[in-house]
Design a protein around this motif. Structure first.
Motif, PDB file in Angstrom:
ATOM      1  N   LEU A   1      10.492  -7.610  14.593  1.00  0.00           N
ATOM      2  CA  LEU A   1      10.013  -8.892  15.102  1.00  0.00           C
ATOM      3  C   LEU A   1       9.324  -9.690  14.002  1.00  0.00           C
ATOM      4  CD1 LEU A   1       8.698  -7.623  18.536  1.00  0.00           C
ATOM      5  CD2 LEU A   1      10.979  -8.409  17.899  1.00  0.00           C
TER       6      LEU A   1
ATOM      7  N   LEU B   1       1.416 -12.424  14.903  1.00  0.00           N
ATOM      8  CA  LEU B   1       1.301 -11.122  15.556  1.00  0.00           C
ATOM      9  C   LEU B   1       1.194 -11.247  17.078  1.00  0.00           C
ATOM     10  CD1 LEU B   1       1.152  -8.104  15.409  1.00  0.00           C
ATOM     11  CD2 LEU B   1      -1.278  -8.266  14.923  1.00  0.00           C
ATOM     12  N   ASP B   2       0.390 -12.203  17.544  1.00  0.00           N
ATOM     13  CA  ASP B   2       0.240 -12.363  18.994  1.00  0.00           C
ATOM     14  C   ASP B   2       1.583 -12.630  19.668  1.00  0.00           C
ATOM     15  OD1 ASP B   2      -2.450 -11.877  19.071  1.00  0.00           O
ATOM     16  OD2 ASP B   2      -3.017 -13.968  18.749  1.00  0.00           O
TER      17      ASP B   2
ATOM     18  N   GLN C   1       4.540 -11.771  18.431  1.00  0.00           N
ATOM     19  CA  GLN C   1       5.363 -10.557  18.322  1.00  0.00           C
ATOM     20  C   GLN C   1       5.048  -9.592  19.465  1.00  0.00           C
ATOM     21  OE1 GLN C   1       5.626  -8.462  14.592  1.00  0.00           O
ATOM     22  NE2 GLN C   1       5.264 -10.303  13.396  1.00  0.00           N
ATOM     23  N   VAL C   2       3.757  -9.452  19.723  1.00  0.00           N
ATOM     24  CA  VAL C   2       3.342  -8.517  20.768  1.00  0.00           C
ATOM     25  C   VAL C   2       3.880  -8.975  22.125  1.00  0.00           C
ATOM     26  CG1 VAL C   2       1.324  -7.704  22.053  1.00  0.00           C
ATOM     27  CG2 VAL C   2       1.337  -7.589  19.553  1.00  0.00           C
ATOM     28  N   LYS C   3       3.772 -10.272  22.390  1.00  0.00           N
ATOM     29  CA  LYS C   3       4.294 -10.823  23.653  1.00  0.00           C
ATOM     30  C   LYS C   3       5.795 -10.603  23.753  1.00  0.00           C
ATOM     31  CE  LYS C   3       1.155 -14.381  25.308  1.00  0.00           C
ATOM     32  NZ  LYS C   3       0.195 -14.593  24.181  1.00  0.00           N
TER      33      LYS C   3
END
Ligand SMILES: Cc1cc2nc3c(=O)[nH]c(=O)nc-3n(C[C@H](O)[C@H](O)[C@H](O)COP(=O)(O)OP(=O)(O)OC[C@H]3O[C@@H](n4cnc5c(N)ncnc54)[C@H](O)[C@@H]3O)c2cc1C
Ligand SMILES: Cc1cc2nc3c(=O)[nH]c(=O)nc-3n(C[C@H](O)[C@H](O)[C@H](O)COP(=O)(O)OP(=O)(O)OC[C@H]3O[C@@H](n4cnc5c(N)ncnc54)[C@H](O)[C@@H]3O)c2cc1C
Lengths: 323, 256
Positions: free
Chosen positions: B234, B238-239, B241-243
């Motif tokens: 991904l 980062l936020d 990517q996590v989602k």
């Protein structure tokens, strides 16, 4: 042709292990419409019999004997040989668990039977039962048939789906007596090392940590993620050798072999010996700060980054969507 | 003490698997002692050094297995036996156990040590099958072994928990990681190994007929698992990517 097939129900901490329900489903495939007879051994286990029926067994034989309270090879072998003698089955299915691995070859040898171990799939092609199993640490697979004797099979947890639970099913539950004597091995003590959480080999989701977690405390964020997902926590040998966790958590060639639906590898480089224990997982997620780490070569999804940043965010996000 | 090790030659862990003409190709492959059997050899040597006696290492396999036997001798085993199985086709774990049982029939055995599983065939059947044929008890996946006279105290690994077991000789045990740290063969050890006995036997020498050792299972096919598609690494904040990961796991992979 309809066949009678036995299934050994395995009890752990007063509950049937999930693999025993999967074994009933495997037995159904082998029985081709024949009868499924489950066997339960131990002390005060009869209360569990109905569960086996709800998951597809037609009958349950309960052997309550204090000599079967803890598993010993001789005790269980004697009990099952008497059941086999009485029932004259054409097949018998075990979980490929510590117990199944220890007991099934001994019985198969006694009865001169073929045994296919660690089966991940069963197909029926024109009346031939074909068993699929991984070899060379999951780097290859083989398809086998059993050509002689009672068909002995052990199934790998998490690969053959249990049948839908049907509480309206009913069946006979019969208590039987067997004679058990001269146990040549005695269990003096069992030291629990594993935590009470989800059993690693049967877990649907595993969150695993490697040397990248850096300390025993470093497992904290992984445990929180596991908690939210109802997952088990596992580890690489790197983490075990560094004493961040107990060897009981080790996954790999010399540890446990697992095939969960989802494997989240955090701070694990992806050494071949680690892959040997988890590469057949359905979905693999890698979290590693090194974009060149080998784990990304087998991962379905990857995040390049510091696990101490990524994992807590992931936990928060899952908390949001899983409410 | 009469100490025996049953040992299998296997592919080196690092080897890639190639299938040719429906069989796993051995071309250019490096072979090793099955890693768990190294623990068995080490434990056997330690037992001998403590209690006296002799360590004999036995393998059923191709002629080329002599190399692994020499390694075991170089580690410190005293004698070795290679039972050639090349004349027999369609063998399985039943066959191996049957051949080993025929070998042990006229031997005075105190303890047989094997690995808990071979990393190629991976059934873990041979040890318990052999113990049954010899009518002696077995204890699998051991991590500690103490012998006092004929009393045997064992710790075994049971899926991460430890079971303390008491039994007595003769017994067959199978090794788990943690039992010991196998030694490397020393240079003098390698020199000495060249002169140690390596007995070669055929199935005939064990008074066995070919059909007596025919397997009870048959392999129809070996194949490689489907090549894994290169995964998706991904990108972005980062936020995000996590989602994205959480949403992919739910909607695309459907594992949550
Ligand atoms: C005979 C034999 C048997 C073996 N059996 C096993 C076995 O059963 N299981 C097993 O696992 N291994 C086994 N091994 C060991 C194996 O070869 C590897 O040494 C081991 O798997 C490495 O563990 P690791 O990935 O945790 O550590 P490392 O290889 O050191 O990798 C650590 C990873 O963490 C990453 N990292 C570091 N910090 C962070 C951070 N903050 N955030 C994100 N990522 C980070 C690094 O980039 C690196 O990729 C065996 C070896 C042998 C020889
Ligand atoms: C006559 C014959 C013909 C065969 N033909 C075929 C064939 O056509 N195709 C095929 O795929 N395989 C064949 N095999 C090999 C056989 O299928 C198994 O690989 C072998 O029985 C070992 O099983 P495993 O790998 O599951 O070992 P496991 O049961 O997992 O091994 C556990 C332990 O048993 C001991 N052990 C295992 N094998 C041996 C051995 N050979 N010698 C000494 N100790 C051992 C070791 O201590 C090992 O750690 C044949 C074997 C024989 C004897």
């Amino acid at each position: 042709m309809a066949k009678k097939v036995l299934v050994l129900g395995e009890v752990r901490d007063g509950e049937l292990r999930n693999v025993s329900y999967e074994a009933v489903a495997a037995a159904k495939e082998i029985a081709e419409g024949g009868e499924i007879v489950s066997v339960l051994c131990g002390e005060s286990v009869s209360g569990l019999a109905d569960n086996l029926i709800h998951y597809g067994a037609d009958r349950v034989l309960v052997i309550e004997d204090e000599k079967l309270k803890t598993y010993t090879t001789d005790g269980y072998a004697q009990a099952l040989l008497q059941v086999i003698d009485q029932e004259d089955p054409e097949g018998i299915v075990f979980g490929h668990t510590a117990m199944g691995k220890d007991l099934s070859p001994r019985l198969a040898a006694k009865l001169g039977s073929g045994l296919v171990s660690d089966v991940t799939g069963i197909e029926n092609t024109g009346g031939n039962l074909i068993y699929t199993r991984p070899i060379y640490s999951g780097k290859a697979f083989e398809k086998k048939i059993i050509t002689d004797g009672i068909s002995f099979v052990t199934i790998r947890p998490n690969n053959i789906a249990a049948l839908e639970k049907d509480e309206s099913r009913s069946g006979d539950v019969t208590n039987i007596d067997v004679s058990i004597k001269d146990l040549r091995t005695i269990v003096k003590e069992i030291v629990r090392k594993t935590t009470d959480g989800v059993d690693l080999s049967e877990a649907k989701i595993i969150v695993a940590g490697g040397r990248g977690v850096k300390s025993a405390e470093g497992f904290g964020p992984l445990e929180e993620l596991a908690e939210v997902l109802g997952a088990a926590v596992g580890a690489s040998r790197g983490a075990c050798d560094a004493e961040y966790c107990d060897y009981g958590l080790q996954i790999g060639q010399t540890g446990k072999v697992v095939t969960p639906d989802l494997y989240i590898a955090c701070g694990i480089s992806g050494a071949i010996q680690h892959l040997a224990g988890m590469s057949n997982s359905k979905i693999i997620v890698a979290i590693n700060k090194d974009p060149e780490a080998n784990i990304f070569n087998i991962a379905d999804y990857g995040i390049v980054g510091d696990l101490f940043e990524v994992v807590p965010k992931l936990t928060e996000e899952f908390k949001k969507v899983l409410v | 003490m009469n100490i025996y090790v049953i040992l299998k030659r296997t592919f080196d862990t690092e080897e890639k698997i190639v299938i040719e003409n429906g069989k796993i190709s051995e071309d250019g492959v490096e072979f090793i002692i099955n890693p768990y059997d190294e623990y068995a050899v080490e434990e056997a040597i330690k037992l001998r050094d403590e209690h006296g006696g002799e360590v004999t290492v036995v393998t059923v396999g191709e002629e080329e297995s002599d190399k692994q036997l020499r390694t075991a001798l170089a580690m410190g085993a005293d004698k070795s036996v290679l039972i050639d199985d090349e004349d027999v086709e369609d063998g399985d774990q039943f066959s191996t156990a049957k051949i080993l049982a025929a070998y042990f029939e006229d031997k005075e055995v105190d303890i047989i040590i094997g690995g808990n599983v071979a990393i190629d065939g991976a059934s873990g059947q041979v040890g318990p099958r052999l113990a049954e044929l010899l009518d002696i008890p077995h204890v699998t996946t051991i991590t500690k072994l103490e012998i006092d006279g004929t009393n045997v105290k064992i710790e075994r690994d049971v899926e991460g928990d430890v079971e303390v077991i008491e039994t007595s000789l003769p017994v067959l045990v199978t090794a788990q990681q943690g039992l010991n740290e196998p030694r490397y063969p020393s240079l003098p050890g390698i020199m000495k190994a060249k002169k140690k006995p390596l007995e070669e036997l055929e199935i005939d020498d064990l008074d066995l007929d070919e059909d007596e050792v025919e397997g009870k299972t048959r392999t129809l096919e070996v194949y490689l698992p489907p090549e894994k598609q290169a995964g998706k690494v991904l990108e972005g904040e980062l936020d995000d990517q996590v989602k994205e990961l959480v949403s992919l796991l739910r909607s695309e992979a459907k594992v949550i």
